[in-house]
Write a protein that holds these residues in place. Structure first.
Motif, PDB file in Angstrom:
ATOM      1  N   VAL A   1     -13.835  -0.749   1.304  1.00  0.00           N
ATOM      2  CA  VAL A   1     -12.210  -0.880   1.139  1.00  0.00           C
ATOM      3  C   VAL A   1     -12.202  -2.429   1.024  1.00  0.00           C
ATOM      4  O   VAL A   1     -11.550  -2.903  -0.075  1.00  0.00           O
ATOM      5  CB  VAL A   1     -11.472  -0.432   2.443  1.00  0.00           C
ATOM      6  CG1 VAL A   1     -10.123  -0.966   2.152  1.00  0.00           C
ATOM      7  CG2 VAL A   1     -11.600   1.076   2.477  1.00  0.00           C
TER       8      VAL A   1
ATOM      9  N   LEU B   1       0.761  -1.070  -0.169  1.00  0.00           N
ATOM     10  CA  LEU B   1      -0.064  -0.140  -0.024  1.00  0.00           C
ATOM     11  C   LEU B   1       0.933   1.370   0.160  1.00  0.00           C
ATOM     12  O   LEU B   1       1.602   1.446   0.849  1.00  0.00           O
ATOM     13  CB  LEU B   1      -0.716   0.016   1.297  1.00  0.00           C
ATOM     14  CG  LEU B   1      -1.756   1.156   1.478  1.00  0.00           C
ATOM     15  CD1 LEU B   1      -2.936   1.253   0.274  1.00  0.00           C
ATOM     16  CD2 LEU B   1      -2.453   1.140   2.933  1.00  0.00           C
TER      17      LEU B   1
ATOM     18  N   TRP C   1      -9.988   5.314   2.105  1.00  0.00           N
ATOM     19  CA  TRP C   1      -9.113   4.337   2.739  1.00  0.00           C
ATOM     20  C   TRP C   1      -8.490   4.952   3.932  1.00  0.00           C
ATOM     21  O   TRP C   1      -8.334   3.868   4.882  1.00  0.00           O
ATOM     22  CB  TRP C   1      -7.968   4.140   1.597  1.00  0.00           C
ATOM     23  CG  TRP C   1      -8.667   2.996   0.540  1.00  0.00           C
ATOM     24  CD1 TRP C   1      -9.607   3.116  -0.153  1.00  0.00           C
ATOM     25  CD2 TRP C   1      -8.156   1.702   0.344  1.00  0.00           C
ATOM     26  NE1 TRP C   1      -9.877   2.071  -0.859  1.00  0.00           N
ATOM     27  CE2 TRP C   1      -8.710   1.224  -0.750  1.00  0.00           C
ATOM     28  CE3 TRP C   1      -6.810   1.013   0.782  1.00  0.00           C
ATOM     29  CZ2 TRP C   1      -8.505  -0.114  -1.203  1.00  0.00           C
ATOM     30  CZ3 TRP C   1      -6.445  -0.200   0.120  1.00  0.00           C
ATOM     31  CH2 TRP C   1      -7.352  -0.665  -0.701  1.00  0.00           C
TER      32      TRP C   1
ATOM     33  N   LEU D   1      -2.869   4.958  -3.415  1.00  0.00           N
ATOM     34  CA  LEU D   1      -3.437   6.030  -2.645  1.00  0.00           C
ATOM     35  C   LEU D   1      -3.252   7.513  -3.526  1.00  0.00           C
ATOM     36  O   LEU D   1      -2.322   7.808  -3.489  1.00  0.00           O
ATOM     37  CB  LEU D   1      -3.334   6.068  -1.082  1.00  0.00           C
ATOM     38  CG  LEU D   1      -3.550   4.812  -0.293  1.00  0.00           C
ATOM     39  CD1 LEU D   1      -2.707   4.996   0.967  1.00  0.00           C
ATOM     40  CD2 LEU D   1      -5.097   4.782  -0.083  1.00  0.00           C
TER      41      LEU D   1
ATOM     42  N   TYR E   1     -12.904   5.614   8.957  1.00  0.00           N
ATOM     43  CA  TYR E   1     -12.719   4.376   9.918  1.00  0.00           C
ATOM     44  C   TYR E   1     -13.943   3.895  10.507  1.00  0.00           C
ATOM     45  O   TYR E   1     -13.636   3.721  11.582  1.00  0.00           O
ATOM     46  CB  TYR E   1     -11.403   4.655  10.511  1.00  0.00           C
ATOM     47  CG  TYR E   1     -10.765   3.600  11.280  1.00  0.00           C
ATOM     48  CD1 TYR E   1     -10.028   2.589  10.281  1.00  0.00           C
ATOM     49  CD2 TYR E   1     -10.783   3.062  12.547  1.00  0.00           C
ATOM     50  CE1 TYR E   1      -9.511   1.492  10.727  1.00  0.00           C
ATOM     51  CE2 TYR E   1     -10.023   2.192  13.007  1.00  0.00           C
ATOM     52  CZ  TYR E   1      -9.462   1.172  12.170  1.00  0.00           C
ATOM     53  OH  TYR E   1      -8.745  -0.009  12.522  1.00  0.00           O
TER      54      TYR E   1
ATOM     55  N   THR F   1      -5.035   0.722   8.104  1.00  0.00           N
ATOM     56  CA  THR F   1      -5.601   0.543   6.912  1.00  0.00           C
ATOM     57  C   THR F   1      -4.858  -0.708   6.246  1.00  0.00           C
ATOM     58  O   THR F   1      -5.707  -1.541   5.981  1.00  0.00           O
ATOM     59  CB  THR F   1      -6.018   1.870   5.960  1.00  0.00           C
ATOM     60  OG1 THR F   1      -6.386   2.949   6.704  1.00  0.00           O
ATOM     61  CG2 THR F   1      -6.456   1.405   4.684  1.00  0.00           C
TER      62      THR F   1
ATOM     63  N   THR G   1      -7.721   7.953  -1.370  1.00  0.00           N
ATOM     64  CA  THR G   1      -7.085   8.129   0.002  1.00  0.00           C
ATOM     65  C   THR G   1      -8.217   8.698   1.080  1.00  0.00           C
ATOM     66  O   THR G   1      -7.996   7.809   2.218  1.00  0.00           O
ATOM     67  CB  THR G   1      -5.855   9.368   0.014  1.00  0.00           C
ATOM     68  OG1 THR G   1      -4.847   9.098  -1.018  1.00  0.00           O
ATOM     69  CG2 THR G   1      -5.224   9.449   1.133  1.00  0.00           C
TER      70      THR G   1
ATOM     71  N   GLN H   1     -13.547  -3.047  -2.641  1.00  0.00           N
ATOM     72  CA  GLN H   1     -12.597  -2.499  -3.594  1.00  0.00           C
ATOM     73  C   GLN H   1     -11.128  -3.484  -3.791  1.00  0.00           C
ATOM     74  O   GLN H   1     -10.612  -3.622  -4.853  1.00  0.00           O
ATOM     75  CB  GLN H   1     -12.222  -1.293  -3.517  1.00  0.00           C
ATOM     76  CG  GLN H   1     -13.034  -0.330  -3.455  1.00  0.00           C
ATOM     77  CD  GLN H   1     -12.758   1.348  -3.302  1.00  0.00           C
ATOM     78  OE1 GLN H   1     -11.636   1.629  -3.050  1.00  0.00           O
ATOM     79  NE2 GLN H   1     -13.828   2.152  -3.080  1.00  0.00           N
TER      80      GLN H   1
ATOM     81  N   VAL I   1      -6.596   3.988  -5.765  1.00  0.00           N
ATOM     82  CA  VAL I   1      -7.863   3.943  -4.652  1.00  0.00           C
ATOM     83  C   VAL I   1      -7.717   5.357  -3.996  1.00  0.00           C
ATOM     84  O   VAL I   1      -6.899   6.190  -4.077  1.00  0.00           O
ATOM     85  CB  VAL I   1      -7.667   2.884  -3.894  1.00  0.00           C
ATOM     86  CG1 VAL I   1      -7.890   1.609  -4.503  1.00  0.00           C
ATOM     87  CG2 VAL I   1      -6.480   3.048  -2.957  1.00  0.00           C
TER      88      VAL I   1
END
Length: 656
Positions: free
Chosen positions: A644, A536, A632, A595, A636, A553, A629, A647, A627
């Motif tokens: 998420v 990531l 993601w 991201l 939360y 994440t 930011t 995806q 994706v």
């Protein structure tokens, strides 16, 4: 002279550093008949030579420490390779008046003029202390000079300890593992990485891992974490300092990651550890006792750091006029509460959260009885960062001061009455939630909540985070207030929300559905990827941040879905680390989640246009998945987390 007698004189002496000099001799050169202008320690750190102190020879190779008094003759000859050394000149004198016994010892065998030399078994201990002392010596400030004096005492202590405890008595030569462990025990408060340890002791990262695993059955960074946790445990039980101060004292820049690491090690959060009888009861009410599986990102390294102001401080409304109005409104509410007398209201178990009493009920008895039946789970005790709150009845008008709590409430089919606005989103509230919201009052921002707006919406319950620490007392005067850790694991937070709105079973169903969903996807991904690694990444500030399994994440990828992190990513003991674009290939992932957001979209496009980016194998294979930011990282809650996960499944498997 015995060691005890020597130590008695060192303890009584007034010590002053006169100078610290660094020198080097090249092969073929020498230093001859140099008279020491004062007592001195010489520490060689590199090279090979023969050193002669007043006729006594010392064969020096690598690290070597020696001592001699004022006037001693020093020769350094037969330099076989570049010889680097430091000399610390000092003056020592007894403070008068002193005991006659000390004067006798001083005259008979003055330790400040004695001569000795040895190869230290813990050289890094001496080298790192000397380097710190030298750095302060070179500074001009008097405070730095004072620091040199303190460091000199520590340095001399280490020299004498190694001489008397190990060299003169045991004659041991310790292996590399003992050297490394000693270094860890001294440097646990610093940001020491696996690469740092490897280079310091001449190992490759893989060799160092093998050494620790074979001897201790754990990796080097795991062992370092064990040392840090033991130190943190002692601080939690013996001091009242904050978690932030403790986390920094044991080498963690991020107090949230520290909390997660502590819970992983001991099975209990640091707040809970403190509150469960391990400290005096007088302190427990001021300390968080929430137990969360913490997924964090450092505020300093936060992916949305540009949205915070004053490094996370929560400034109140700066306009004097507004503050005066707020104060008057609060005073009026307290006055009305006092006049309410014995009217019914929300009882509480924490005097700090006292709130105005509600008006007496006017509804028919049958309706009241029905409502009582529905609220059979109350009273319920909510644990939070300020202690405990005894909730007597279900709150109807909830104000939340973090948008991820909006997600939590909507997951349980509840509506917040008011919320702060979303950070990094063009609309007031997260776009993925707007179609689910109705008549939600805007209460300012997470960094600067609007107290006037909160008062105007007339909440009966407020849920804030540590970001609102500075206005917490003001919030408690408006309505009962609990403070939740915004970086607690979303699952733990959902359980707390289930308690607050009396939907514990609904919360459990959401968690069960998520577990079933991720377990199913985990099995599909394991079959499809067959061990291929995933990383990531997020370009920002002309660098690329690589998120590790410690990031909340990234943990979805690596823990919830069981994906494989590249070896380099696994080794880093932080939530993320920065690399250059040129170093991205060294990460070695087979797949990348990239991201991006409006702020850094230009940088992303710039990177994508380079030959370096285009030459990456995952780029050639169309294995880089872009994706958002904001979704993601910034949000939360359960709804965002499920999006998420969807995806991830769509990117790696071709379906949601």
């Amino acid at each position: 002279m015995s060691v005890d007698n020597q130590m008695a004189l060192w303890n009584e002496a007034a010590l002053r550093v006169l100078d610290i000099r660094r020198s080097a001799l090249q092969p073929g050169n020498s230093l001859r008949a140099f008279r020491l202008p004062s007592s001195a320690f010489l520490l060689a750190n590199r090279g090979r030579a023969r050193m002669v102190l007043d006729g006594v020879e010392h064969a020096v190779e690598g690290c070597y420490v020696c001592h001699a008094g004022k006037g001693a003759s020093l020769d350094i000859v037969e330099v076989a390779e570049e010889f680097n050394y430091d000399i610390v000149y000092y003056k020592a004198s007894l403070a008068f008046p002193c005991r006659q016994e000390l004067l006798r010892l001083y005259r008979e065998d003055n330790p400040f003029r004695s001569q000795f030399g040895y190869a230290p078994i813990y050289p890094l201990s001496l080298l790192t202390r000397l380097e710190l002392m030298r750095r302060h010596w070179q500074a001009d400030a008097q405070l730095d000079k004072f620091q040199v004096r303190a460091l000199f005492h520590q340095w001399v202590h280490e020299i004498l300890k190694q001489r008397y405890e190990y060299v003169d008595h045991s004659g041991r030569v310790l292996g590399p593992l003992s050297q490394i462990i000693r270094y860890m025990e001294e440097q646990y408060a610093e940001r020491v990485s696996l690469d740092d340890l490897s280079s310091l002791f001449g190992f490759s990262s893989r060799q160092l891992q093998r050494l620790f695993k074979s001897e201790l059955r754990m990796g080097p960074m795991e062992y370092m974490n064990k040392i840090r946790m033991e130190q943190a445990q002692a601080m939690l039980t013996k001091t009242e300092v904050s978690l932030k101060e403790i986390s920094e004292a044991v080498g963690y820049a991020d107090s949230y990651y520290f909390s997660r690491a502590f819970k992983k090690h001991y099975g209990i959060s640091p707040q809970h550890y403190r509150s469960e009888g391990r400290i005096s009861p007088s302190r427990s009410s001021r300390i968080s006792i929430g137990e969360g599986r913490v997924r964090s990102y450092s505020i300093a390294d936060d992916d949305n750091h540009y949205q915070y102001k004053d490094e996370g401080a929560i400034p109140m409304n700066r306009r004097t006029k507004s503050m005066l109005a707020v104060s008057l409104m609060l005073s009026l509410m307290l006055f009305l509460a006092a006049c309410a007398g014995n009217n019914g209201g929300t009882a509480n178990g924490n005097g700090a959260n006292a709130s105005p009493s509600a008006p007496a009920s006017t509804q028919p008895a049958s309706s009241a009885a029905a409502e009582t039946a529905q609220q059979s789970s109350y009273p319920v005790t909510i644990k939070h960062m300020k202690g405990e709150w005894k909730l007597e009845q279900r709150p109807e008008r909830i104000a939340v001061l973090d948008t991820q709590f909006v997600d939590q409430l909507l997951t349980l089919d509840e509506q917040p009455a008011g919320s702060v606005t979303a950070a990094g989103d063009s609309s007031d509230f997260p776009e993925y939630l707007t179609d689910k919201l109705s008549d939600v009052k805007v209460l300012g921002t997470k960094d600067e909540p609007n107290l006037e707006a909160i008062i105007a919406m007339n909440p009966d319950f407020i849920i804030c985070t540590e970001f609102q620490e500075k206005i917490y007392d003001s919030l408690t005067k408006i309505a009962p207030t609990v403070m939740l850790n915004r970086n607690d694991d979303w699952r733990d937070t959902l359980v707390t929300f289930g308690q607050i709105v009396d939907k514990k079973s609904e919360a459990e169903q959401v968690l069960a559905a998520y577990k079933e969903k991720t377990e199913r996807l985990k099995a599909e991904l394991a079959t499809k990827l067959a061990g291929e690694s995933v990383a990531l990444i997020r370009p920002r500030d002309d660098m690329i941040r690589v998120h590790t399994p410690l990031h909340r994440t990234a943990a979805i990828l690596y823990e919830d879905l069981g994906l494989t992190a590249p070896e380099q990513v696994r080794e880093v003991q932080d939530t993320a680390y920065p690399i250059s674009l040129e170093a991205l290939g060294d990460v070695g992932a087979d797949h990348y989640f990239l991201l991006t957001d409006d702020m850094f979209s230009g940088l992303v496009e710039e990177f994508k246009s380079t030959q370096t980016w285009k030459s990456l194998e995952p780029v050639k294979q169309n294995r880089v998945y872009t994706v958002d930011t904001t979704l993601w990282i910034a949000y939360y809650g359960p709804i965002a987390i499920n999006k998420v996960v969807d995806q991830i499944g769509e990117a790696l498997l071709g379906h949601s």
